[in-house]
Design an enzyme around this catalytic site. Sequence first.
Site, PDB file in Angstrom:
ATOM      1  CG  PHE A 272      -2.227  -0.852   0.737  1.00 11.85           C
ATOM      2  CD1 PHE A 272      -2.124  -2.221   0.622  1.00 11.85           C
ATOM      3  CD2 PHE A 272      -3.427  -0.239   0.395  1.00 11.85           C
ATOM      4  CE1 PHE A 272      -3.185  -2.988   0.167  1.00 11.85           C
ATOM      5  CE2 PHE A 272      -4.500  -0.997  -0.057  1.00 11.85           C
ATOM      6  CZ  PHE A 272      -4.377  -2.375  -0.169  1.00 11.85           C
ATOM      7  CG  LEU A 273       4.318   2.233   1.274  1.00 10.94           C
ATOM      8  CD1 LEU A 273       5.772   2.063   1.724  1.00 10.94           C
ATOM      9  CD2 LEU A 273       3.777   3.575   1.788  1.00 10.94           C
ATOM     10  N   GLY A 276      -0.416   6.768  -7.182  1.00  9.20           N
ATOM     11  CA  GLY A 276      -1.283   6.633  -8.348  1.00  9.20           C
ATOM     12  C   GLY A 276      -2.186   7.839  -8.507  1.00  9.20           C
ATOM     13  N   GLY A 280      -9.865   4.424  -4.805  1.00  8.36           N
ATOM     14  CA  GLY A 280     -11.299   4.430  -5.097  1.00  8.36           C
ATOM     15  C   GLY A 280     -11.920   3.164  -4.556  1.00  8.36           C
ATOM     16  CB  CYS A 283     -14.025  -0.433   1.030  1.00  5.61           C
ATOM     17  SG  CYS A 283     -15.084  -1.878   0.980  1.00  5.61           S
ATOM     18  CE  LYS A 286     -19.378   1.252   1.926  1.00  3.28           C
ATOM     19  NZ  LYS A 286     -18.767   0.713   3.111  1.00  3.28           N
ATOM     20  CE  LYS A 343      -8.951  -4.334  -6.006  1.00  5.16           C
ATOM     21  NZ  LYS A 343      -8.479  -4.900  -4.773  1.00  5.16           N
TER      22      LYS A 343
HETATM   23  C1  UDX Z   1     -21.373  -3.961   0.746  1.00  3.77           C
HETATM   24  C2  UDX Z   1     -20.857  -2.682   1.392  1.00  3.77           C
HETATM   25  O1  UDX Z   1     -20.503  -1.783   0.374  1.00  3.77           O
HETATM   26  C3  UDX Z   1     -19.737  -2.935   2.303  1.00  3.77           C
HETATM   27  O2  UDX Z   1     -19.464  -1.817   3.085  1.00  3.77           O
HETATM   28  C4  UDX Z   1     -20.068  -4.002   3.234  1.00  3.77           C
HETATM   29  O3  UDX Z   1     -18.911  -4.333   3.964  1.00  3.77           O
HETATM   30  C5  UDX Z   1     -20.687  -5.196   2.584  1.00  3.77           C
HETATM   31  O4  UDX Z   1     -21.724  -4.852   1.717  1.00  3.77           O
HETATM   32  P1  UDX Z   1     -20.746  -5.228  -1.430  1.00  3.77           P
HETATM   33  O5  UDX Z   1     -20.904  -6.681  -1.193  1.00  3.77           O
HETATM   34  O6  UDX Z   1     -19.659  -4.786  -2.342  1.00  3.77           O
HETATM   35  O7  UDX Z   1     -20.399  -4.494  -0.076  1.00  3.77           O
HETATM   36  O8  UDX Z   1     -22.164  -4.578  -1.816  1.00  3.77           O
HETATM   37  P2  UDX Z   1     -23.141  -4.932  -3.013  1.00  3.77           P
HETATM   38  O9  UDX Z   1     -22.376  -5.568  -4.125  1.00  3.77           O
HETATM   39  O10 UDX Z   1     -23.964  -3.736  -3.250  1.00  3.77           O
HETATM   40  O11 UDX Z   1     -24.061  -6.092  -2.388  1.00  3.77           O
HETATM   41  C6  UDX Z   1     -25.075  -5.913  -1.467  1.00  3.77           C
HETATM   42  C7  UDX Z   1     -26.180  -6.926  -1.785  1.00  3.77           C
HETATM   43  O12 UDX Z   1     -27.196  -6.859  -0.781  1.00  3.77           O
HETATM   44  C8  UDX Z   1     -26.891  -6.686  -3.119  1.00  3.77           C
HETATM   45  O13 UDX Z   1     -26.876  -7.883  -3.874  1.00  3.77           O
HETATM   46  C9  UDX Z   1     -28.323  -6.284  -2.738  1.00  3.77           C
HETATM   47  O14 UDX Z   1     -29.272  -6.721  -3.677  1.00  3.77           O
HETATM   48  C10 UDX Z   1     -28.463  -6.982  -1.392  1.00  3.77           C
HETATM   49  N1  UDX Z   1     -29.471  -6.391  -0.485  1.00  3.77           N
HETATM   50  C11 UDX Z   1     -29.470  -5.072  -0.216  1.00  3.77           C
HETATM   51  C12 UDX Z   1     -30.388  -7.219   0.140  1.00  3.77           C
HETATM   52  O15 UDX Z   1     -30.405  -8.428  -0.089  1.00  3.77           O
HETATM   53  N2  UDX Z   1     -31.279  -6.669   1.015  1.00  3.77           N
HETATM   54  C13 UDX Z   1     -31.334  -5.344   1.281  1.00  3.77           C
HETATM   55  O16 UDX Z   1     -32.158  -4.897   2.080  1.00  3.77           O
HETATM   56  C14 UDX Z   1     -30.383  -4.518   0.646  1.00  3.77           C
HETATM   57  C1  UDX Z   2     -10.161  -2.579   0.452  1.00  2.00           C
HETATM   58  C2  UDX Z   2      -9.314  -3.187   1.583  1.00  2.00           C
HETATM   59  O1  UDX Z   2      -7.985  -3.460   1.097  1.00  2.00           O
HETATM   60  C3  UDX Z   2      -9.955  -4.441   2.130  1.00  2.00           C
HETATM   61  O2  UDX Z   2      -9.220  -4.916   3.249  1.00  2.00           O
HETATM   62  C4  UDX Z   2     -11.380  -4.107   2.552  1.00  2.00           C
HETATM   63  O3  UDX Z   2     -12.039  -5.264   3.005  1.00  2.00           O
HETATM   64  C5  UDX Z   2     -12.168  -3.492   1.411  1.00  2.00           C
HETATM   65  O4  UDX Z   2     -11.469  -2.347   0.929  1.00  2.00           O
HETATM   66  P1  UDX Z   2     -10.553  -3.015  -2.133  1.00  2.00           P
HETATM   67  O5  UDX Z   2     -11.380  -1.774  -2.091  1.00  2.00           O
HETATM   68  O6  UDX Z   2     -11.088  -4.215  -2.825  1.00  2.00           O
HETATM   69  O7  UDX Z   2     -10.179  -3.475  -0.644  1.00  2.00           O
HETATM   70  O8  UDX Z   2      -9.183  -2.665  -2.885  1.00  2.00           O
HETATM   71  P2  UDX Z   2      -7.684  -2.273  -2.476  1.00  2.00           P
HETATM   72  O9  UDX Z   2      -6.781  -3.258  -3.104  1.00  2.00           O
HETATM   73  O10 UDX Z   2      -7.513  -2.045  -1.034  1.00  2.00           O
HETATM   74  O11 UDX Z   2      -7.513  -0.884  -3.252  1.00  2.00           O
HETATM   75  C6  UDX Z   2      -8.314   0.239  -2.948  1.00  2.00           C
HETATM   76  C7  UDX Z   2      -7.897   1.420  -3.782  1.00  2.00           C
HETATM   77  O12 UDX Z   2      -6.605   1.885  -3.403  1.00  2.00           O
HETATM   78  C8  UDX Z   2      -7.811   1.133  -5.286  1.00  2.00           C
HETATM   79  O13 UDX Z   2      -8.322   2.232  -6.008  1.00  2.00           O
HETATM   80  C9  UDX Z   2      -6.328   0.954  -5.529  1.00  2.00           C
HETATM   81  O14 UDX Z   2      -5.945   1.256  -6.859  1.00  2.00           O
HETATM   82  C10 UDX Z   2      -5.758   1.956  -4.546  1.00  2.00           C
HETATM   83  N1  UDX Z   2      -4.376   1.641  -4.108  1.00  2.00           N
HETATM   84  C11 UDX Z   2      -4.108   0.517  -3.401  1.00  2.00           C
HETATM   85  C12 UDX Z   2      -3.342   2.542  -4.394  1.00  2.00           C
HETATM   86  O15 UDX Z   2      -3.587   3.590  -5.028  1.00  2.00           O
HETATM   87  N2  UDX Z   2      -2.088   2.256  -3.943  1.00  2.00           N
HETATM   88  C13 UDX Z   2      -1.784   1.133  -3.242  1.00  2.00           C
HETATM   89  O16 UDX Z   2      -0.612   0.948  -2.879  1.00  2.00           O
HETATM   90  C14 UDX Z   2      -2.826   0.235  -2.957  1.00  2.00           C
END
Ligand code: UDX
Ligand code: UDX
Length: 472
Positions: A272-273, A276, A280, A283, A286, A343
């Site tokens: 994570f160093l 870029g 984004g 996670c 937000k 990413k």
């Molecule tokens: C989400 C959040 O972004 C993250 O912070 C959290 O840790 C886990 O949930 P993600 O799995 O990436 O992560 O979300 P998303 O792909 O939007 O999936 C959520 C699912 O829940 C969707 O399939 C949606 O249809 C479902 N859902 C949502 C339900 O089944 N019931 C509801 O009331 C709302």
């Molecule tokens: C992240 C956390 O890593 C994970 O532990 C948590 O459960 C969910 O959020 P994710 O969002 O899937 O996972 O991707 P991650 O690989 O962490 O990258 C997040 C963003 O940081 C990306 O846009 C990536 O391009 C950027 N990044 C990551 C950098 O710019 N530099 C880095 O060295 C690492």
Amino acid sequence: MNKTIQIAVVGSGYVGLVAAVCFAEIGHDVVCVDNDERKVAALQSGDTLIHENHLPELLNRYRNTKIRFTTDLGEATRTSDAIFIAVGTPQSENGDADLSYVEAVACEIARSLTSYKVIVEKSTVPVYTNKWIRRAIERNGVARHIFDVVSNPEFLREGTAVSDFLHPDRIVVGADSEAAAELLAAIYAPLTTGAYYAQPNAIPGACTTTTPPPLLQTSTKSAEIIKHASNAFLALKISFINAVSNLCEATDANIEQVARGMGLDSRIGPRFLRPGIGYGGSCFPKDVAAFRSVADGLGVDFSLLTEVEKINVSQKKRFLSKVRTALWTLRGKRLAVLGLAFKGETDDIRESPAIDLVEMLLAEGSSITAYDPAAMKRAQAELPASPQLRYVEDSYAAAKDADALLVLTDWREFATLDLERINTLMRYPIVIDGRNLFDPKTMQQHGFTYLSIGRPAVNPARELESAATVSV
Ligand code: UDX
Ligand code: UDX
């Protein structure tokens, strides 16, 4: 012998679906619940819906045997010992996490609770959510002693989510009751005892039978804070290295050497160093906002997080200026964009800095030809194709006749492009790399003007003589 446990996972998104197939992979019986009927129908027919390594193979292995899909949360609750909540917790307008889906699911679970169950928060939620879930269930007339609520945050990264789940650095279980802690320990026992890694077809990764992952038991509140603090810290690490990369640009130093020199200190660590165009995804943006909002609500000054966000936003603007530096004006320029996902190795475009930059460049009047190995369908739904924005089938089609090529996502396949061919296809061989995928010397040898992040720009060897008059 590990025990098979009946598990329900509510929410079949990036987090829930991965958790569900991985629970099946370690021997449990899983029912996956989602309120989106079309999603459930697609999953039932074997479509994984998201691009995630190992997911199709595991879904195929367990569909209709150890994993089933339904929209019926009541039935799933009645037939399960543990119910994992993995529904979305999007950012609300004031930065707080919007917990309305979590609340709705908790109330619906309450209506079907007649015998002891453990409800598990898997979604990323602010501290005290556990208490609120408990309260919501009790308000629906459920006796206190027939349920527990525990916090079991997920640390998986998209793209490597399955191996992250099965080979975690740690498993965190926040539980205020022994019965609940024991159930969670039994669920993860195949991993924590190392038994899973002895299986001949185990998904490979860092953990082994002799180095299984540790399970850390904490209070529910600590577990909730661990999740937010971990994501915020990783975001901070990225913003920090991005700020240092800007310093490197101002001094003609090289961020790769600096990051390596820093990362070799075991207290800092090399991961994570990577500088870029900013972090984004669903996670980090937000969660940083939500964690800051939690601190504000508790009267704790955590303005450091505001700086983390500020650097992240300015990183995109700096990249835009870099494009301007290389091209002078942007109106009417034809730009090749490689990468739209937030990413590499994922099709997810949520909070993608690449999408933000495409929007900024379109607003400046450039026309764009974009390619992403997996995220084009999702990108087109957000930014429809138009005469100014075309989506093409590969990197070479994107490069054709381009005034410059921009690398916005760190897909592994971009790093192995045929540079000779790219150069021949482009109108001007200018590459502006937001992910430092290429070696500047190699780019120079291939005749490119090459700008990257935190490293000195290079001009093609043959242009060096004129560099004194026009320099990037
Ligand atoms: C989400 C959040 O972004 C993250 O912070 C959290 O840790 C886990 O949930 P993600 O799995 O990436 O992560 O979300 P998303 O792909 O939007 O999936 C959520 C699912 O829940 C969707 O399939 C949606 O249809 C479902 N859902 C949502 C339900 O089944 N019931 C509801 O009331 C709302
Ligand atoms: C992240 C956390 O890593 C994970 O532990 C948590 O459960 C969910 O959020 P994710 O969002 O899937 O996972 O991707 P991650 O690989 O962490 O990258 C997040 C963003 O940081 C990306 O846009 C990536 O391009 C950027 N990044 C990551 C950098 O710019 N530099 C880095 O060295 C690492």
